[in-house]
Design a protein around this motif. Sequence first.
Motif, mmCIF file in Angstrom:
data_model
loop_
_atom_site.group_PDB
_atom_site.id
_atom_site.type_symbol
_atom_site.label_atom_id
_atom_site.label_comp_id
_atom_site.label_asym_id
_atom_site.label_seq_id
_atom_site.Cartn_x
_atom_site.Cartn_y
_atom_site.Cartn_z
ATOM 1 N N UNK A 101 -18.419 -41.886 60.958
ATOM 2 C CA UNK A 101 -19.309 -41.158 62.326
ATOM 3 C C UNK A 101 -18.826 -40.541 63.103
ATOM 4 N N UNK A 102 -17.672 -41.111 63.867
ATOM 5 C CA UNK A 102 -17.206 -40.674 65.084
ATOM 6 C C UNK A 102 -15.792 -39.807 64.797
ATOM 7 N N UNK A 103 -15.065 -40.126 63.555
ATOM 8 C CA UNK A 103 -13.898 -39.352 63.472
ATOM 9 C C UNK A 103 -13.887 -39.200 61.878
ATOM 10 N N UNK A 104 -14.799 -38.315 61.596
ATOM 11 C CA UNK A 104 -14.881 -37.876 60.295
ATOM 12 C C UNK A 104 -13.474 -37.227 59.690
ATOM 13 N N UNK A 105 -12.898 -36.542 60.283
ATOM 14 C CA UNK A 105 -11.523 -35.958 59.850
ATOM 15 C C UNK A 105 -10.508 -37.056 59.571
ATOM 16 N N UNK A 106 -10.660 -38.053 60.056
ATOM 17 C CA UNK A 106 -9.801 -39.209 59.528
ATOM 18 C C UNK A 106 -10.006 -39.521 58.271
ATOM 19 N N UNK A 107 -11.269 -39.671 57.700
ATOM 20 C CA UNK A 107 -11.602 -39.854 56.542
ATOM 21 C C UNK A 107 -10.749 -39.242 55.498
ATOM 22 N N UNK A 152 -12.256 -39.164 41.196
ATOM 23 C CA UNK A 152 -11.672 -38.535 42.476
ATOM 24 C C UNK A 152 -11.751 -39.402 43.622
ATOM 25 N N UNK A 153 -10.546 -39.176 44.679
ATOM 26 C CA UNK A 153 -10.390 -39.902 45.682
ATOM 27 C C UNK A 153 -11.563 -39.846 46.457
ATOM 28 N N UNK A 154 -12.270 -40.697 46.985
ATOM 29 C CA UNK A 154 -13.566 -40.448 47.957
ATOM 30 C C UNK A 154 -13.552 -41.759 48.752
ATOM 31 N N UNK A 155 -13.940 -41.382 50.045
ATOM 32 C CA UNK A 155 -14.119 -42.559 50.946
ATOM 33 C C UNK A 155 -15.206 -43.357 50.659
ATOM 34 N N UNK A 156 -16.440 -42.978 50.251
ATOM 35 C CA UNK A 156 -17.308 -43.692 49.951
ATOM 36 C C UNK A 156 -17.318 -44.741 48.873
ATOM 37 N N UNK A 157 -16.541 -44.374 47.504
ATOM 38 C CA UNK A 157 -16.101 -45.020 46.506
ATOM 39 C C UNK A 157 -15.268 -46.089 47.197
ATOM 40 N N UNK A 158 -14.306 -45.931 48.025
ATOM 41 C CA UNK A 158 -13.494 -46.868 48.566
ATOM 42 C C UNK A 158 -14.325 -48.083 49.498
ATOM 43 N N UNK A 159 -15.341 -47.527 50.158
ATOM 44 C CA UNK A 159 -16.234 -48.376 50.879
ATOM 45 C C UNK A 159 -16.914 -49.461 49.987
#
Length: 257
Positions: A101-107, A152-159
């Motif tokens: 939410x606050x640092x989307x670029x870090x994702x 594919x690499x995905x932050x949501x999948x990691x979550x």
Amino acid sequence: MMETSLISLFVMALSMSFSHCVGMCGGIVIAYSSAKIHKDTSKAYQIFSHILYSLGRVSSYTIIGVVSAYVGYKISASIQAKGILFIIVGVFLILFAILYVFFPKAISYIEPSLPKNPQNILSQSFKRFFVYLMQSQNLSSFYGLGILNGLLPCGMVYFFASYALTAPSAVAGGLIMVVFGLATILPMFTLGFITGKINTSSFRNIFLKISFVLMLGFGGISVYKGISILQGKSHTMEHQMNMNHTDHHLSHQMDMQ
């Protein structure tokens, strides 16, 4: 209880999809919609194509969920390890929510772009397979593109895969990822027809806030479960020690008599 958890997972995944998925994975949907689905094709064909693509993604997610749950089961061989795993996963979910939410670029750092490493064997294989599927006129190619997208690499999948680590069984882990996959179908399916207008909608911020609250909630619950497991273990050990001490005392009294 399990049903309530799955419903909450679905709502969270749906919210995250509208605020994240459309922007990150929408390019593939737009690409195959433009290249493989002509305007003069029937609506039935278009719908079936998007369904096959979605089923391909859900298939990949399900496998990831089963593997994650199995790994989590192996890691948490003892009660103490299980409690620690829940706490670690919970902390990760909370940190991810804050970054999301606050640092989307870090994702983006945990979502490496394959094209950035064109000489990488994985990148070359992905590109070759992707081009082949994009050029194929076979309906099954949509399913293949979905499988490819799901890997594919995905932050949501990691979550969600991290959450699946704490699942009580491989089936439950797979079910968690199925729910996640199903929740992403609506945004991606809609994108195939309106080419990304959702991403610029004012509703995006609403979905982002809903996602944040639910993500924090799941992270907090996971940490709480971990602490409870560890405390329960210590209480159990203390109870066993007291029982052993009592047995020893009774045995000593009987010997004295």
